[in-house]
Design a protein around this motif. Structure first.
Motif, PDB file in Angstrom:
ATOM      1  N   UNK A 131      -9.766   4.518  21.085  1.00 10.39           N
ATOM      2  CA  UNK A 131      -9.634   3.543  22.208  1.00 10.39           C
ATOM      3  C   UNK A 131      -8.494   2.728  23.200  1.00 10.39           C
ATOM      4  N   UNK A 132      -8.374   2.591  23.986  1.00  3.70           N
ATOM      5  CA  UNK A 132      -7.522   2.562  24.926  1.00  3.70           C
ATOM      6  C   UNK A 132      -8.283   1.404  26.423  1.00  3.70           C
ATOM      7  N   UNK A 133      -7.563   0.121  26.229  1.00  7.93           N
ATOM      8  CA  UNK A 133      -7.914  -0.667  27.049  1.00  7.93           C
ATOM      9  C   UNK A 133      -6.778  -0.502  28.578  1.00  7.93           C
ATOM     10  N   UNK A 134      -6.303  -0.996  29.584  1.00  7.05           N
ATOM     11  CA  UNK A 134      -5.787  -1.538  30.289  1.00  7.05           C
ATOM     12  C   UNK A 134      -5.730  -2.711  31.557  1.00  7.05           C
ATOM     13  N   UNK A 135      -5.042  -4.166  31.254  1.00  6.53           N
ATOM     14  CA  UNK A 135      -5.593  -4.773  31.978  1.00  6.53           C
ATOM     15  C   UNK A 135      -4.339  -6.367  31.743  1.00  6.53           C
ATOM     16  N   UNK A 136      -5.358  -7.387  32.891  1.00  4.26           N
ATOM     17  CA  UNK A 136      -4.248  -8.593  32.913  1.00  4.26           C
ATOM     18  C   UNK A 136      -4.407  -9.535  31.475  1.00  4.26           C
ATOM     19  N   UNK A 137      -3.131  -9.971  30.778  1.00  3.64           N
ATOM     20  CA  UNK A 137      -3.695 -10.445  29.508  1.00  3.64           C
ATOM     21  C   UNK A 137      -2.436 -12.068  30.065  1.00  3.64           C
ATOM     22  N   UNK A 138      -2.430 -13.421  29.474  1.00 10.96           N
ATOM     23  CA  UNK A 138      -2.228 -14.394  30.215  1.00 10.96           C
ATOM     24  C   UNK A 138      -1.417 -14.871  28.805  1.00 10.96           C
ATOM     25  N   UNK A 139       0.044 -15.953  29.081  1.00 12.28           N
ATOM     26  CA  UNK A 139       0.037 -16.413  28.676  1.00 12.28           C
ATOM     27  C   UNK A 139       1.335 -17.641  28.537  1.00 12.28           C
ATOM     28  N   UNK A 140       0.072 -18.919  27.704  1.00 15.05           N
ATOM     29  CA  UNK A 140       0.756 -19.651  28.804  1.00 15.05           C
ATOM     30  C   UNK A 140       2.143 -20.482  27.918  1.00 15.05           C
ATOM     31  N   UNK A 174      -6.515  -6.661  21.909  1.00 18.76           N
ATOM     32  CA  UNK A 174      -6.712  -6.298  20.551  1.00 18.76           C
ATOM     33  C   UNK A 174      -8.181  -6.110  19.983  1.00 18.76           C
ATOM     34  N   UNK A 175      -8.417  -7.980  19.305  1.00 21.11           N
ATOM     35  CA  UNK A 175      -9.794  -7.777  18.462  1.00 21.11           C
ATOM     36  C   UNK A 175     -11.148  -6.521  19.488  1.00 21.11           C
ATOM     37  N   UNK A 176     -11.509  -7.168  20.162  1.00 18.68           N
ATOM     38  CA  UNK A 176     -12.428  -6.373  20.781  1.00 18.68           C
ATOM     39  C   UNK A 176     -12.217  -4.724  20.764  1.00 18.68           C
ATOM     40  N   UNK A 177     -10.682  -4.476  21.265  1.00 18.88           N
ATOM     41  CA  UNK A 177     -10.278  -3.055  20.829  1.00 18.88           C
ATOM     42  C   UNK A 177     -10.976  -2.511  19.046  1.00 18.88           C
ATOM     43  N   UNK A 178     -10.398  -3.563  18.112  1.00 16.87           N
ATOM     44  CA  UNK A 178     -10.673  -2.931  17.673  1.00 16.87           C
ATOM     45  C   UNK A 178     -12.310  -2.858  16.847  1.00 16.87           C
ATOM     46  N   UNK A 179     -13.066  -2.991  17.572  1.00 16.35           N
ATOM     47  CA  UNK A 179     -14.315  -2.802  17.533  1.00 16.35           C
ATOM     48  C   UNK A 179     -14.900  -1.916  17.873  1.00 16.35           C
ATOM     49  N   UNK A 180     -14.026  -1.563  18.945  1.00 18.92           N
ATOM     50  CA  UNK A 180     -14.551  -0.489  19.912  1.00 18.92           C
ATOM     51  C   UNK A 180     -14.283   1.260  19.212  1.00 18.92           C
ATOM     52  N   UNK A 181     -12.936   0.660  18.802  1.00 17.68           N
ATOM     53  CA  UNK A 181     -12.635   1.338  18.174  1.00 17.68           C
ATOM     54  C   UNK A 181     -13.860   1.869  16.926  1.00 17.68           C
ATOM     55  N   UNK A 241     -12.201  -4.605  27.200  1.00 17.90           N
ATOM     56  CA  UNK A 241     -12.263  -6.107  26.855  1.00 17.90           C
ATOM     57  C   UNK A 241     -12.567  -7.006  28.079  1.00 17.90           C
ATOM     58  N   UNK A 242     -13.174  -8.235  27.494  1.00 16.68           N
ATOM     59  CA  UNK A 242     -12.898  -9.820  28.176  1.00 16.68           C
ATOM     60  C   UNK A 242     -12.305 -10.453  28.150  1.00 16.68           C
ATOM     61  N   UNK A 243     -12.204 -11.031  29.253  1.00 15.58           N
ATOM     62  CA  UNK A 243     -11.022 -11.557  29.720  1.00 15.58           C
ATOM     63  C   UNK A 243     -11.185 -13.094  29.525  1.00 15.58           C
TER      64      UNK A 243
END
Length: 431
Positions: A199-208, A186-193, A155-157
Motif C-alpha cells: 500500500x501507499x499513502x500520499x497526504x499532508x503531515x504536520x510537525x510543530x 505510517x502506523x495506519x499504513x502498516x494495518x492496511x498492508x 490514513x486519517x489526519x
C-alpha cells in the motif's frame, strides 16, 4: 479557428489560434510589440507588428498592463530560439480584465514581500516551473506504485496517538478527547498492508518543529508505502527504483521547466538505481576523516554532516543501521547487533539532506511491547497497533518520502518554501 492552450500550439503550426492568457511582461521596439504570455500550461511570446494589425490593435497591445487577462488570436510559428520552440504572430487582442498596479514587477523583491504575495508570486516563471515539476513527481509517483501493484490507502489526519512521540505535534480537541494532527500515516499504513499487501499513502503531515532552516516546513506532504513480507533489503530496492523513476520522469517530461529554473540536468541524468550505501558506523568514520572531530557514535547527524556525506557520492546515498537510541520504537533491531536497527535514511546529493526515512518494522508482539514500554507509550492508545502482531504477523517494511525536499533537490531550489503552493513556516500562516 482553433481555441487552444500554449502547451499544445505545436499542433497548429501555420494556423490561426485563439488563446486565453495573462500578460506576464511586455516590451516594444518602434512598430513592434513583444508580449510575454502565460496561460497556466506554459509561456509563449506574442509578436504584434503594427503594419500587419493596424493602429487600433497595436495601441491596445502596446498599452496592456502586467497581468491583464486577454484573448489573443494569432498564427503559430516555429522558433528555435523560444523555450517551447514556438511563438505567436498576433492578429488580434481582446482584453478581458485590465490589471492595475500589479505589485510584483520585473524588478527585484525581498523574500518577505514575495511570501506576503505568494498568491501572485506563483504566477512567475520559476514558481510556475517548480509547481509543474512537483506535479510531475506526483504523477510519476502514482505511475510507479500502480505499476508495482500497490494500493493507495488514505490514513486519517486526526489521530489519538503519535508514531514518534508528541513533542512536535499540533494538539487539538476532538470533542472531549485529545487529538493530534498527523505527523505520519505510517502506523495506519502498516494495518492496511496486513489487509492489502502493498500500500501507499500520499497526504499532508504536520510537525510543530520550531526550525527556520531551508529544509523545514510546518506542513508538508509525504508519500508513505508499506509492504507486507518485505524485509529491509527488499525495501531499499523499492526506494531506489522509485526515486530513480521519479527523476527520470521529470527529465523526460519537464525539459522546459528545468531549463527555466537553470537546473544543471547532467547532475540528474546520473540518478539511476542502484544507489550507494554506507552504514552509520562508516559514516562516523567518514565524518572524522572530513574534519568533524566532535561527532561521536550515538549522535544524530545534522545538515552539515549529511551534506559532507552526500558530497562523497554523485547519487543519493543510503545511511543504514543507525543506533537504536536515535530511532522510533517500531524499528526492527539488527539480528546481528541489537544496538542498531534495520533502517536507512536516503540523503539527496547537492546538500538537500534526507528525502527518505525507512525501516523494517518490528513484527514480534513481545518485542514491540517492550519497546513501547521503553518509550513510555500508553499501551491502551496503541493496542490496535500491537494487535497487528497478534493475528498473523509477518515481516514488513516501509518508508516515507518528503515531497517538498524532493522537489527542492530536483529543481535546485534554494528553499523548500518555493516547492509548495502556500508554505506554512514557523512565523507564517498567511496567505
Amino acid at each position: 479557428m482553433n481555441k487552444t492552450t500554449i502547451s499544445t500550439v505545436g499542433q497548429f503550426v501555420g494556423q490561426e489560434v485563439k488563446i486565453g492568457a495573462w500578460l506576464a511582461n511586455k516590451r516594444s521596439s518602434g512598430k513592434i510589440a513583444f508580449l510575454q504570455l502565460r496561460d497556466g500550461t506554459g509561456f509563449i511570446q506574442g509578436v504584434v507588428v503594427k503594419a500587419e494589425v493596424g493602429e487600433d490593435i497595436f495601441l491596445k497591445a502596446k498599452n496592456l498592463t502586467q497581468e491583464s487577462s486577454l484573448y489573443v488570436t494569432g498564427i503559430v510559428r516555429e522558433d528555435e530560439r523560444a523555450p517551447s520552440g514556438f511563438e505567436l504572430t498576433v492578429t488580434n487582442v481582446d482584453v478581458i480584465h485590465e490589471a492595475v498596479d500589479y505589485p510584483i514587477t520585473p524588478k527585484e523583491h525581498g523574500t518577505e514581500f514575495l511570501m506576503d504575495h505568494r498568491h501572485l508570486w506563483l504566477r512567475s516563471k520559476k514558481q510556475h516551473a517548480n509547481m509543474k515539476v512537483r506535479n510531475e513527481i506526483i504523477r510519476a509517483t502514482y505511475e510507479f506504485f500502480n505499476k508495482e501493484g500497490f494500493v493507495k490507502v488514505d490514513p486519517p489526519i486526526l489521530t489519538g496517538s503519535a508514531p514518534e512521540g508528541t513533542t512536535e505535534l499540533f494538539a487539538t480537541k476532538y470533542f472531549d478527547e485529545d487529538a493530534y494532527l498527523s505527523q505520519s500515516g505510517q502506523l495506519y499504513m502498516e494495518a492496511a498492508a496486513m489487509a492489502l499487501g502493498k500500500v501507499f499513502s500520499f497526504g499532508p503531515t504536520f510537525r510543530a518543529e520550531k526550525s527556520k532552516t531551508r529544509r523545514h516546513l510546518i506542513e508538508f506532504w509525504m508519500i508513505e508505502p508499506e509492504m507486507a513480507f518485505y524485509e529491509f533489503e527488499d525495501s531499499l530496492k523499492v526506494q531506489e527504483e522509485y526515486v530513480a523513476h521519479v527523476v527520470q520522469s521529470v527529465l523526460k517530461n519537464c525539459k522546459i521547466e528545468l531549463n527555466a529554473l537553470g537546473r544543471d540536468t547532467s547532475k540528474l541524468e546520473n540518478i539511476v538505481a542502484p544507489f550507494p550505501r554506507i552504514t552509520y558506523d562508516d559514516a562516523i568514520k567518514l565524518l572524522h576523516e572530513k574534519g568533524f572531530d566532535d561527532i561521536k557514535w550515538g549522535d544524530d547527524f545534522g545538515a552539515p554532516h549529511e551534506t559532507a556525506i552526500a558530497e562523497t557520492y554523485d547519487k543519493p546515498v543510503f545511511i543504514t543501521h543507525y543506533p537504536t537510541s536515535l530511532k522510533p520504537f517500531y524499528m526492527q533491531p539488527d539480528p546481528n547487533n541489537d544496538k542498531v536497527v534495520l533502517c536507512a535514511d536516503m540523503i539527496a546529493p547537492e546538500g538537500y539532506g534526507e528525502i527518505i526515512g525507512g525501516s523494517e518494522r518490528i513484527h514480534d508482539y513481545d518485542l514491540l511491547a517492550e519497546r513501547m514500554k521503553e518509550h513510555d507509550l500508553d499501551p491502551a492508545a496503541y493496542q490496535w497497533y500491537a494487535e497487528l502482531r497478534k493475528y498473523g504477523s509477518v515481516p514488513h517494511s516501509g518508508f516515507g518520502l518528503g515531497l517538498e525536499r524532493t522537489v527542492a533537490w530536483i529543481c535546485g531550489a534554494e528553499h523548500v518554501r518555493e516547492t509548495i503552493p502556500f508554505p506554512r513556516l514557523l512565523n507564517r500562516l498567511y496567505p
